[in-house]
Design an enzyme around this catalytic site. Structure first.
Site, PDB file in Angstrom:
ATOM      1  N   THR A 135       0.845  -1.294   0.096  1.00  0.00           N
ATOM      2  CA  THR A 135      -0.079   0.020  -0.161  1.00  0.00           C
ATOM      3  C   THR A 135       0.793   1.149  -0.020  1.00  0.00           C
ATOM      4  O   THR A 135       0.629   2.195  -0.710  1.00  0.00           O
ATOM      5  CB  THR A 135      -1.017   0.127   1.099  1.00  0.00           C
ATOM      6  OG1 THR A 135      -1.871  -1.112   0.952  1.00  0.00           O
ATOM      7  CG2 THR A 135      -1.666   1.069   1.346  1.00  0.00           C
ATOM      8  N   SER A 161       1.385 -10.438 -11.485  1.00  0.00           N
ATOM      9  CA  SER A 161       0.341 -11.507 -12.070  1.00  0.00           C
ATOM     10  C   SER A 161       0.764 -11.428 -13.702  1.00  0.00           C
ATOM     11  O   SER A 161       0.799 -10.588 -14.119  1.00  0.00           O
ATOM     12  CB  SER A 161      -1.043 -10.989 -11.827  1.00  0.00           C
ATOM     13  OG  SER A 161      -0.949 -11.061 -10.200  1.00  0.00           O
ATOM     14  N   GLU A 244      -6.487   1.272 -14.359  1.00  0.00           N
ATOM     15  CA  GLU A 244      -6.744   0.028 -13.932  1.00  0.00           C
ATOM     16  C   GLU A 244      -8.095  -0.306 -13.242  1.00  0.00           C
ATOM     17  O   GLU A 244      -8.700  -1.219 -13.427  1.00  0.00           O
ATOM     18  CB  GLU A 244      -5.689  -0.570 -12.989  1.00  0.00           C
ATOM     19  CG  GLU A 244      -5.737  -2.203 -12.709  1.00  0.00           C
ATOM     20  CD  GLU A 244      -4.365  -2.349 -11.682  1.00  0.00           C
ATOM     21  OE1 GLU A 244      -3.245  -1.840 -12.244  1.00  0.00           O
ATOM     22  OE2 GLU A 244      -4.550  -3.167 -11.111  1.00  0.00           O
ATOM     23  N   GLU A 377      -8.955   0.593   1.562  1.00  0.00           N
ATOM     24  CA  GLU A 377      -8.825   1.999   2.437  1.00  0.00           C
ATOM     25  C   GLU A 377      -8.273   3.179   1.723  1.00  0.00           C
ATOM     26  O   GLU A 377      -8.754   4.236   2.065  1.00  0.00           O
ATOM     27  CB  GLU A 377      -8.125   1.475   3.528  1.00  0.00           C
ATOM     28  CG  GLU A 377      -8.664   0.397   4.554  1.00  0.00           C
ATOM     29  CD  GLU A 377      -8.779  -0.764   3.905  1.00  0.00           C
ATOM     30  OE1 GLU A 377      -8.109  -1.277   2.862  1.00  0.00           O
ATOM     31  OE2 GLU A 377      -9.549  -1.738   4.499  1.00  0.00           O
TER      32      GLU A 377
END
Lengths: 395, 376
Positions: A135, A161, A244, A377
């Site tokens: 984060t 990924s 994205e 968050e």
């Protein structure tokens, strides 16, 4: 105010639906299912080339980028339809990194790499997170150091990924360790996986989806591989993440799944008489899902419209991401309740209902986008600050 | 696909916002608290009529502005933002139904006066334990020549005591008739209710009330007109909820940005910021579903699914925003010297009126069960 597609757009949608009905052969569908909805297999690649040859991949890109010159709305219709057909479209390459490269890439990138993306011949993974930087992405430590005319890259990335079948990684690296603010010392490189210093090991996840740890051991690239300005990477990262976040929320596949589960419930008999859908709680689950998915549809339509007229608001992009990612989980849960026990069975032998098999898997994969693409968050922080002008605690 | 508003729509919204922000404030609203007087600002109503806003969606031949339901919804959203004591939803939607379904002579008799503020309209949408506006069970009518004689009761009719005509559906055998009732006609008894929002409402008791043929809107198949009207009232309530919820949210965002504890604004606590972000998302969902329903109704398209979904969001969003904004204000939120509390009453009013979320979910679920309302 008119929340409907134009006649031309509806014609395009129908054309695409027919196109994909033909393209998605049973063999290709089976391969995609086997690859956990990620793609990468030989039939999957051939189909991507085909879409490139037929001029679909950049249908909404400007002609100056090599696209067909329609708007982001047509691009959005294309992506919805390809995903709806069950084809795991490499949207991170085509919808989020690709446009950033077309806009900010140097002459070599625009001449060599962007056309390959549009032909379906080049796939790009995203290398942001590290073991110690998630984060708090700006604390990343993978470094690029100048050596003559080249750059030498060292470090490790996590959650890269699709890297195991991509050609390049869109890599965030530290180029100025002494920058007074840590996000001012970051640059973006395109790193070819053919470099001998690049390697990759699999990470297997709850949902069966494979992701990767990737390693950069004296990877050597030329100046051409730097994207945008030196130490100006943060702006490209946030621009890419905004795109994205939108492409993570596809309403095509989930609306399709909803229709299929509703039809299943309407036609499946209960042993004691009546249909599954006759049960009030089933009707309630379906209606709740219908209302959630409708909103998902409107949110992504609005974002595509906002991109078309150039009014994409940061708070709205974050709201779309939070709403979409959390709604997917609720929807898979409620549709899973409707199919019942079958929702605990994997697709394959003994699974009486193909939709239930998909729900079994989707429910296991749904958490990824609540933290991937920027934790929710952080998105809520963005919403309260950019959307409601509330002050934020310093970090 | 266009999520924006054209120039005319922006002007309607700006005009409404300017008048209402000038004429409505906490001090003026306080005059109606606890039923001190009927919550109806007659002077402001006349001003709105004079500005052309009450007739914004009415035909020009009746003295209206000739714009659409979208423009009316934008006006209603501003009424919600200011929680102005005005009968905009009741009056303007009833006028649209009369314009759509009544004979020319009845339109002539009612609508020009309605658009200039000389005549007030409303509609009776509920009966005791029956919230389906198109399926009257408690009011029955007998034909007497071309006239109708009505008996029975309607529940919680907004502005019934102030209105000059009330659209009201009655069962005639197996059929449904729709009339424009004069609430001062012999045999009509009104009993005032004390509602949570202070909106003036009455129960209506009808004892052999004779409605002349000239005041019959639909002698037959009145359920179609009532469904048409109910969808528009429901969408308008969603627009009102949108304005009210948005205002409550912004009030809470401002308050928490100013209020300091532990030496910092309480807005800087993530727990507070995130609760407000959730309000923002909820309200965006309400906004999008409402505008979608409104734009479909504006172009006279089928919007049943879209209206049901918007009302589900109006109920859920209203409830959640009400409690979130009260909570982050601490005691200030419920202090009657601070403006939030009246908004909370209206968020509740709109949540429950014309089908709460649970009822809308059940209705949508029943339609899905017979194959309606799937994605195209």
């Amino acid at each position: 105010m008119n929340i409907q597609f134009s006649k031309e757009q509806l014609v395009l949608r129908d054309e695409l639906r027919a196109y994909f009905a033909e393209l998605m052969t049973p063999e290709l569908s089976a391969e995609c299912e086997r690859d956990m909805g990620e793609g990468g297999g030989p039939l999957w690649r051939e189909a991507l080339y085909q879409m490139g040859r037929d001029g679909w991949i950049g249908v909404g890109w400007p002609e100056s980028w090599g696209g067909r010159g329609l708007s982001p709305l047509e691009q959005f219709i294309f992506v919805e339809e390809v995903m709806r057909a069950g084809y795991p479209f490499p949207f991170l390459t085509t919808e989020s990194v690709g446009p950033v490269l077309a806009e900010h890439g140097n002459a070599w990138i625009r001449a060599e790499l962007v056309p390959k993306i549009l032909r379906g011949e080049l796939l790009i993974a995203i290398g942001y997170s590290e073991p110690g930087a998630g984060t708090d992405l700006a604390s990343l430590r993978t470094s690029a150091v100048r050596d003559g005319d080249d750059w030498v890259i060292n470090g490790q990335k996590m959650w890269t990924s699709l890297a195991h079948f991509c050609d390049y990684t869109w890599l965030a690296v530290r180029t100025d360790p002494d920058a007074p603010k840590k996000h001012r010392g970051i640059s973006m490189f395109l790193v070819p996986h053919s470099d001998p210093g690049w390697s990759c090991t699999p990470v297997h996840t709850l949902g069966g989806v494979r992701t990767n740890a990737t390693y950069y051991d004296n990877v050597r690239v030329s100046q051409d591989h730097l994207v945008g300005e030196l130490n100006g990477g943060w702006k490209l990262i946030t621009g890419q993440l905004n795109r994205e976040r939108l492409s993570l929320i596809n309403f095509g596949p989930v609306s399709q799944l909803f229709n299929q589960v509703t039809r299943w419930a309407r036609t499946t008999e209960l042993p004691a008489g009546g249909k599954v859908v006759d049960q009030p709680w089933v009707q309630q689950n379906l209606a709740r899902c219908r209302a959630l998915i409708e909103c998902m549809k409107l949110i992504v339509y609005k974002q595509s419209w906002a991109m078309t007229v150039g009014q994409l608001e940061m708070a709205d992009a974050s709201a779309a991401k939070v709403y979409g990612s959390e709604s997917f989980i609720e929807i898979y849960r409620m549709l899973g309740e409707v199919v019942g026990q079958a929702g605990l069975l994997r697709a394959g032998p003994g699974q009486p209902c193909p939709e239930a098999g998909r729900i079994e898997r989707l429910y296991r994969t749904a958490s990824i986008i609540t933290f991937g693409g920027g934790a929710n968050e952080i998105q809520r922080d963005i919403i309260s600050a950019a959307g409601l002008w509330m002050p934020r605690a310093s970090r | 696909m266009d999520f924006g508003f054209d120039e005319q729509q922006q002007e309607v919204r700006a005009l409404a916002r300017r008048i209402l922000s000038e004429q409505v404030d906490a001090r003026r609203l306080a005059a109606y608290d606890e039923y001190r007087q009927p919550r109806f600002d007659a002077a402001l109503w006349q001003q709105l009529c004079g500005a052309g806003l009450v007739g914004v969606a009415a035909a020009q031949r009746h003295g209206g502005m000739g714009l659409g339901f979208t423009e009316l919804a934008l006006l209603v959203e501003e009424v919600g933002r200011s929680i102005a004591p005005l009968p905009v939803i009741a009056h303007c939607t009833a006028a649209l139904a009369i314009q759509q379904f009544a004979a020319d002579s009845l339109q002539e008799a009612l609508l020009p006066a309605a658009n200039t503020g000389k005549l007030l309209l409303s509609a009776a949408l509920a009966e005791p334990r029956n919230e389906d506006p198109a399926r009257p069970l408690a009011v029955r009518a007998q034909r007497d020549g071309d006239a109708l004689v009505l008996s029975g009761s309607k529940r919680a009719v907004a502005f019934a005591a102030e209105a000059d005509r009330i659209l009201l559906a009655a069962r005639v055998g197996d059929d449904v008739a729709l009339v424009a009732l004069d609430p001062r006609a012999p045999g009509v008894a009104l009993s005032a209710l004390q509602t949570t929002s202070f909106e003036p409402q009455c129960d209506i008791q009808l004892e052999r009330v004779r409605v002349p043929a000239a005041d019959v809107v639909c002698p037959s198949r009145g359920e179609d007109a009532m469904n048409w009207l109910a969808q528009r009232v429901t969408a308008a309530i969603c627009a009102h909820q949108l304005g009210a919820a948005d205002c409550a949210m912004r009030m809470a965002a401002s308050y928490t940005s100013e209020r300091r504890q532990f030496g910092v604004p309480v807005a800087t606590f993530q727990a507070v910021g995130h609760r407000m972000a959730d309000c923002y998302i909820d309200i965006e969902c309400l906004r999008l579903t409402t505008y979608q329903a409104v734009s479909l109704l504006d172009s006279q398209q089928c919007a049943l699914t879209e209206v049901q979904i918007a009302k589900i969001w109006a109920g859920d969003t209203g409830h959640r925003v009400s409690y979130a904004t009260q909570h982050v204000h601490g005691g200030t939120g419920i202090d009657r010297d601070y403006p939030l509390w009246r908004y909370c009453l209206w968020l509740r009013h709109n949540e429950m009126t014309l089908g709460c979320s649970a009822a809308q979910v059940a209705a949508l679920g029943q339609r899905l069960a017979v194959g309606e309302g799937l994605f195209s």
